[in-house]
Design an enzyme around this catalytic site. Structure first.
Site, PDB file in Angstrom:
ATOM      1  N   PHE A 114       1.312 -92.218  -1.332  1.00 23.45           N
ATOM      2  CA  PHE A 114       0.529 -91.826   0.086  1.00 23.45           C
ATOM      3  C   PHE A 114      -0.688 -91.149  -0.136  1.00 23.45           C
ATOM      4  O   PHE A 114      -0.907 -90.420  -1.159  1.00 23.45           O
ATOM      5  CB  PHE A 114       1.654 -90.768   0.486  1.00 23.45           C
ATOM      6  CG  PHE A 114       1.473 -90.426   1.874  1.00 23.45           C
ATOM      7  CD1 PHE A 114       2.053 -91.139   2.662  1.00 23.45           C
ATOM      8  CD2 PHE A 114       0.477 -89.249   2.304  1.00 23.45           C
ATOM      9  CE1 PHE A 114       1.769 -90.728   4.319  1.00 23.45           C
ATOM     10  CE2 PHE A 114       0.302 -88.970   3.582  1.00 23.45           C
ATOM     11  CZ  PHE A 114       1.361 -89.519   4.562  1.00 23.45           C
ATOM     12  N   ASP A 185       7.129 -86.756  -6.523  1.00 24.03           N
ATOM     13  CA  ASP A 185       7.033 -86.245  -4.924  1.00 24.03           C
ATOM     14  C   ASP A 185       8.200 -87.053  -4.349  1.00 24.03           C
ATOM     15  O   ASP A 185       8.364 -88.076  -4.388  1.00 24.03           O
ATOM     16  CB  ASP A 185       5.673 -86.944  -4.422  1.00 24.03           C
ATOM     17  CG  ASP A 185       5.506 -86.386  -2.969  1.00 24.03           C
ATOM     18  OD1 ASP A 185       6.365 -86.371  -2.396  1.00 24.03           O
ATOM     19  OD2 ASP A 185       4.168 -86.468  -2.434  1.00 24.03           O
ATOM     20  N   TYR A 210      10.033 -82.134   6.971  1.00 23.11           N
ATOM     21  CA  TYR A 210      10.104 -82.669   8.253  1.00 23.11           C
ATOM     22  C   TYR A 210      10.404 -84.187   8.395  1.00 23.11           C
ATOM     23  O   TYR A 210      10.651 -84.499   9.493  1.00 23.11           O
ATOM     24  CB  TYR A 210       8.518 -82.299   9.006  1.00 23.11           C
ATOM     25  CG  TYR A 210       7.599 -83.017   8.156  1.00 23.11           C
ATOM     26  CD1 TYR A 210       7.174 -84.327   8.243  1.00 23.11           C
ATOM     27  CD2 TYR A 210       6.691 -81.990   7.590  1.00 23.11           C
ATOM     28  CE1 TYR A 210       6.302 -84.810   7.507  1.00 23.11           C
ATOM     29  CE2 TYR A 210       5.600 -82.612   6.924  1.00 23.11           C
ATOM     30  CZ  TYR A 210       5.441 -83.862   6.758  1.00 23.11           C
ATOM     31  OH  TYR A 210       4.468 -84.268   6.130  1.00 23.11           O
ATOM     32  N   LYS A 211      10.574 -84.837   7.308  1.00 17.58           N
ATOM     33  CA  LYS A 211      11.257 -86.077   7.415  1.00 17.58           C
ATOM     34  C   LYS A 211      12.740 -85.792   7.195  1.00 17.58           C
ATOM     35  O   LYS A 211      13.267 -85.530   8.430  1.00 17.58           O
ATOM     36  CB  LYS A 211      10.794 -86.781   6.036  1.00 17.58           C
ATOM     37  CG  LYS A 211       9.281 -86.910   6.216  1.00 17.58           C
ATOM     38  CD  LYS A 211       8.386 -87.515   5.080  1.00 17.58           C
ATOM     39  CE  LYS A 211       6.928 -87.682   5.359  1.00 17.58           C
ATOM     40  NZ  LYS A 211       6.093 -87.691   4.067  1.00 17.58           N
ATOM     41  N   ARG A 357       7.822-100.097  10.514  1.00 19.32           N
ATOM     42  CA  ARG A 357       8.894 -99.500   9.537  1.00 19.32           C
ATOM     43  C   ARG A 357       9.897 -98.905   9.984  1.00 19.32           C
ATOM     44  O   ARG A 357       9.696 -98.331  11.268  1.00 19.32           O
ATOM     45  CB  ARG A 357       7.779 -98.265   9.016  1.00 19.32           C
ATOM     46  CG  ARG A 357       8.374 -97.585   7.747  1.00 19.32           C
ATOM     47  CD  ARG A 357       7.204 -96.800   7.117  1.00 19.32           C
ATOM     48  NE  ARG A 357       6.825 -95.712   8.164  1.00 19.32           N
ATOM     49  CZ  ARG A 357       6.280 -94.356   7.624  1.00 19.32           C
ATOM     50  NH1 ARG A 357       6.303 -94.240   6.352  1.00 19.32           N
ATOM     51  NH2 ARG A 357       6.193 -93.506   8.544  1.00 19.32           N
TER      52      ARG A 357
HETATM   53  C1  LIG Z   1       4.668 -87.516   4.234  1.00 13.35           C
HETATM   54  C2  LIG Z   1       4.096 -87.325   2.836  1.00 13.35           C
HETATM   55  C3  LIG Z   1       2.887 -86.414   2.919  1.00 13.35           C
HETATM   56  C4  LIG Z   1       2.460 -85.609   3.785  1.00 13.35           C
HETATM   57  O1  LIG Z   1       1.895 -84.457   3.356  1.00 13.35           O
HETATM   58  P1  LIG Z   1       1.553 -83.118   4.421  1.00 13.35           P
HETATM   59  O2  LIG Z   1       0.677 -82.258   3.650  1.00 13.35           O
HETATM   60  O3  LIG Z   1       2.814 -82.432   4.610  1.00 13.35           O
HETATM   61  O4  LIG Z   1       0.797 -83.747   5.695  1.00 13.35           O
HETATM   62  C5  LIG Z   1       2.548 -86.113   1.573  1.00 13.35           C
HETATM   63  N1  LIG Z   1       2.493 -87.115   0.204  1.00 13.35           N
HETATM   64  C6  LIG Z   1       3.792 -88.022   0.603  1.00 13.35           C
HETATM   65  C7  LIG Z   1       4.073 -88.889  -0.578  1.00 13.35           C
HETATM   66  C8  LIG Z   1       4.281 -88.215   1.787  1.00 13.35           C
HETATM   67  O5  LIG Z   1       5.272 -89.110   1.944  1.00 13.35           O
END
Ligand SMILES: *Cc1c(COP(=O)(O)O)cnc(C)c1O
Length: 398
Positions: A114, A185, A210-211, A357
């Protein structure tokens, strides 16, 4: 394994005429969590004011929620701290890892990660101004790129676009053999499947709530530190809430002797209280059963969509064991097609350049939903409903 074993949609607030296939991006609202947030605002904050830090025990909430998350990711109580955003937690984990390997210069991730994880790594490198380097090979090449130059390997277990899963045990073993620190992560793993952090012995892990954990937009992130290395972890963001005695108001920083040293500032109490309630939807749920149900649902989805929609190309691994809890299809007009679906009550999302998705959250999805969704996708595809001009303009959030 029946999907009914973990199905508990009545605990969630989901509009009757919608099929929500985006719990991998923003989990649905647990009804009790909404009530709890209201109570914290009106009764605790409203009536108790500052006393609530003690009278409502707000001060213990970050740790309490950390312990709830620890259970879901299979690590000991006290090893998970909560707060801030995942981006911040990635920064903290990387900074700690680099300090643990002062003679090494390479942060290794992959180009499927990400973007914010990569941006935070680059930002950290720029900040420390040394000759560190971020390397991002393709996901399938990352294991072979773990050399003795690598200080830290930072990977997301489940790819946010395709759902492809890394082998945590194998990659962590490779990292440790090369003398590197491992950070996982778990953004798309926590609440989606069993996580073998203890088995793989990774030093650090981070994730968001939040996921799949349904903590609501902007819910606090979490960080795990392997208990035996807590005292080697020097917090780069040395905030007062990670201090051994925050209310002693000492002039010098002294970290807490636990994972709580990774906390930074005042915790977001409304959001944490909401999350604490939201995590109770997992009471009595075995995450192994959630994984089994997720595989049943996603296999059904793939076979239904492939049978009905030859226009769509599976972009996720075909083998269920190699995927997380989402299924992605590539389609050139994917953005517009997703808008047409959303208009018809099937909610997924789109990731550039062409990925549609769909997330599977067995706590509030069952086989009927999957078949209903596949039928709607067929309607959109076979009638080219996506070509309507109203579906072409991109919103800020896709
Ligand atoms: C959703 C996600 C994020 C989001 O980061 P925030 O700081 O919470 O906005 C970061 N890394 C990964 C791998 C994600 O899937």
């Amino acid at each position: 394994m029946s999907v009914d074993a973990v199905y508990r949609k009545h605990l969630f607030n989901i509009p009757d005429d919608e099929i929500y296939l985006d719990g991998n991006s923003l989990g649905a609202l647990p009804r009790d969590a909404a009530r709890r947030a209201q109570e914290v605002i009106e009764s605790e904050w409203g009536n108790e004011l500052i006393r609530a830090w003690n009278t409502a025990d707000w001060i213990s909430l970050p740790q309490k929620v950390g312990d709830q998350i620890a259970r879901l990711i299979g690590v000991p109580e006290g090893s998970v701290a909560t707060g801030d955003t995942l981006s911040i937690k990635v920064f903290q984990a990387l900074a700690a890892a680099l300090k643990m390997r002062p003679d090494r210069r390479v942060i290794l991730s992959d180009n499927g990660n990400f973007p914010t994880d990569l941006y935070m790594a680059q930002g950290l490198i720029d900040t420390i101004g040394k000759d560190h380097e971020l390397r991002i090979p393709a996901p399938e090449d990352v294991a072979d790129a773990i050399t003795e130059e690598v200080a830290v390997v930072l990977l997301t277990e489940v790819d946010y676009r395709t759902g492809r899963k890394h082998d945590m045990v194998e990659i962590t073993a490779r990292a440790h053999k090369a003398g590197a620190v491992m950070i996982w992560d778990l953004a798309h793993s926590a609440g989606a499947m069993p996580v073998d952090l203890v088995g793989c012995n990774a030093e650090l892990a981070v994730g968001c709530t939040y996921k799949y954990l349904n903590g609501g937009p902007g819910a606090p992130a979490f960080i795990y530190v392997r208990p035996d290395i807590v005292e080697q972890v020097r917090p780069a963001l040395a905030g007062w809430m990670g201090h051994a005695a925050p209310f002693a108001m000492e002039l010098a920083y002294r970290p807490m002797m636990s994972t709580e040293r990774m906390r930074v500032g005042t915790p977001p109490i409304v959001q944490l209280a909401l999350l604490e309630k939201a995590l109770h939807v997992w009471d009595g749920v075995d995450i192994k059963d959630v994984r089994a149900a997720s595989i049943t649902l996603s296999e059904l989805f793939i076979s239904e969509v492939e049978a009905r929609c030859p226009q769509l190309q599976l972009a996720s691994p075909r083998n269920a064991e190699d995927r997380g809890s989402q299924v992605s299809f590539a389609f050139d007009n994917g953005y517009a097609a997703m808008q047409a679906l959303i208009d018809r009550g099937v909610i997924g999302d789109f990731r550039a350049p062409d990925i549609m998705r769909f997330g599977f959250t067995p706590l509030y999805l069952n086989e009927d939903d999957v078949i209903e969704a596949a039928k709607t996708i067929e309607t959109v595809m076979s009638n080219r409903l996506w070509s309507d001009p109203k579906y072409q303009a991109r919103s800020k959030v896709t």
